[in-house]
Motif scaffolding. Sequence first.
Motif, PDB file in Angstrom:
ATOM      1  N   LEU A   1       0.830  -1.209   0.000  1.00 21.61           N
ATOM      2  CA  LEU A   1       0.000   0.000   0.000  1.00 21.61           C
ATOM      3  C   LEU A   1       0.865   1.261   0.000  1.00 21.61           C
ATOM      4  O   LEU A   1       0.573   2.226  -0.713  1.00 21.61           O
ATOM      5  N   ILE A   2       1.917   1.237   0.783  1.00 26.16           N
ATOM      6  CA  ILE A   2       2.831   2.380   0.831  1.00 26.16           C
ATOM      7  C   ILE A   2       3.435   2.610  -0.551  1.00 26.16           C
ATOM      8  O   ILE A   2       3.522   3.748  -1.014  1.00 26.16           O
ATOM      9  N   GLY A   3       3.823   1.534  -1.211  1.00 24.71           N
ATOM     10  CA  GLY A   3       4.384   1.648  -2.547  1.00 24.71           C
ATOM     11  C   GLY A   3       3.398   2.217  -3.557  1.00 24.71           C
ATOM     12  O   GLY A   3       3.776   2.994  -4.437  1.00 24.71           O
ATOM     13  N   GLN A   4       2.127   1.828  -3.417  1.00 26.99           N
ATOM     14  CA  GLN A   4       1.094   2.339  -4.315  1.00 26.99           C
ATOM     15  C   GLN A   4       0.904   3.847  -4.156  1.00 26.99           C
ATOM     16  O   GLN A   4       0.519   4.524  -5.101  1.00 26.99           O
ATOM     17  N   ILE A   5       1.162   4.343  -2.976  1.00 27.87           N
ATOM     18  CA  ILE A   5       1.033   5.785  -2.732  1.00 27.87           C
ATOM     19  C   ILE A   5       2.329   6.505  -3.070  1.00 27.87           C
ATOM     20  O   ILE A   5       2.311   7.586  -3.664  1.00 27.87           O
ATOM     21  N   ALA A   6       3.460   5.909  -2.710  1.00 29.19           N
ATOM     22  CA  ALA A   6       4.760   6.565  -2.881  1.00 29.19           C
ATOM     23  C   ALA A   6       5.058   6.891  -4.337  1.00 29.19           C
ATOM     24  O   ALA A   6       5.772   7.857  -4.618  1.00 29.19           O
ATOM     25  N   LYS A   7       4.510   6.130  -5.257  1.00 34.13           N
ATOM     26  CA  LYS A   7       4.787   6.410  -6.669  1.00 34.13           C
ATOM     27  C   LYS A   7       4.216   7.758  -7.117  1.00 34.13           C
ATOM     28  O   LYS A   7       4.582   8.266  -8.167  1.00 34.13           O
ATOM     29  N   PHE A   8       3.348   8.331  -6.294  1.00 32.89           N
ATOM     30  CA  PHE A   8       2.777   9.644  -6.593  1.00 32.89           C
ATOM     31  C   PHE A   8       3.419  10.746  -5.741  1.00 32.89           C
ATOM     32  O   PHE A   8       2.836  11.804  -5.555  1.00 32.89           O
ATOM     33  N   SER A   9       4.608  10.505  -5.243  1.00 34.46           N
ATOM     34  CA  SER A   9       5.234  11.430  -4.298  1.00 34.46           C
ATOM     35  C   SER A   9       5.387  12.844  -4.853  1.00 34.46           C
ATOM     36  O   SER A   9       5.381  13.814  -4.088  1.00 34.46           O
ATOM     37  N   SER A  10       5.474  12.973  -6.153  1.00 32.28           N
ATOM     38  CA  SER A  10       5.661  14.310  -6.730  1.00 32.28           C
ATOM     39  C   SER A  10       4.430  15.203  -6.583  1.00 32.28           C
ATOM     40  O   SER A  10       4.544  16.430  -6.658  1.00 32.28           O
ATOM     41  N   ILE A  11       3.252  14.605  -6.330  1.00 29.41           N
ATOM     42  CA  ILE A  11       2.046  15.423  -6.177  1.00 29.41           C
ATOM     43  C   ILE A  11       1.480  15.378  -4.757  1.00 29.41           C
ATOM     44  O   ILE A  11       0.422  15.950  -4.503  1.00 29.41           O
ATOM     45  N   LEU A  12       2.191  14.729  -3.831  1.00 28.04           N
ATOM     46  CA  LEU A  12       1.732  14.672  -2.445  1.00 28.04           C
ATOM     47  C   LEU A  12       2.093  15.968  -1.733  1.00 28.04           C
ATOM     48  O   LEU A  12       3.135  16.568  -1.999  1.00 28.04           O
ATOM     49  N   ASN A  13       1.249  16.372  -0.796  1.00 29.85           N
ATOM     50  CA  ASN A  13       1.574  17.556   0.000  1.00 29.85           C
ATOM     51  C   ASN A  13       2.462  17.146   1.178  1.00 29.85           C
ATOM     52  O   ASN A  13       2.698  15.958   1.407  1.00 29.85           O
TER      53      ASN A  13
END
Length: 68
Positions: A35-47
Amino acid sequence: MDLREKIEQRFDNLEKVLIAGDHLTAEGAADVAGLIGQIAKFSSILNDEQIDFLNAAKFAVSDNQIWK
């Protein structure tokens, strides 16, 4: 559903499994890391708040810590 909504949904799921303590078992830790990996791939748009949450989740999984 747009991308930000999908990311928020993944954060909600991550929070639920951390609260449930799923990351404290070997099998659960692998699922939570996924799950962390699924989110981390979007790190460039995370606040900043989301990045902090993600880093805390990584720490909880890697150090087998209870989520508070």
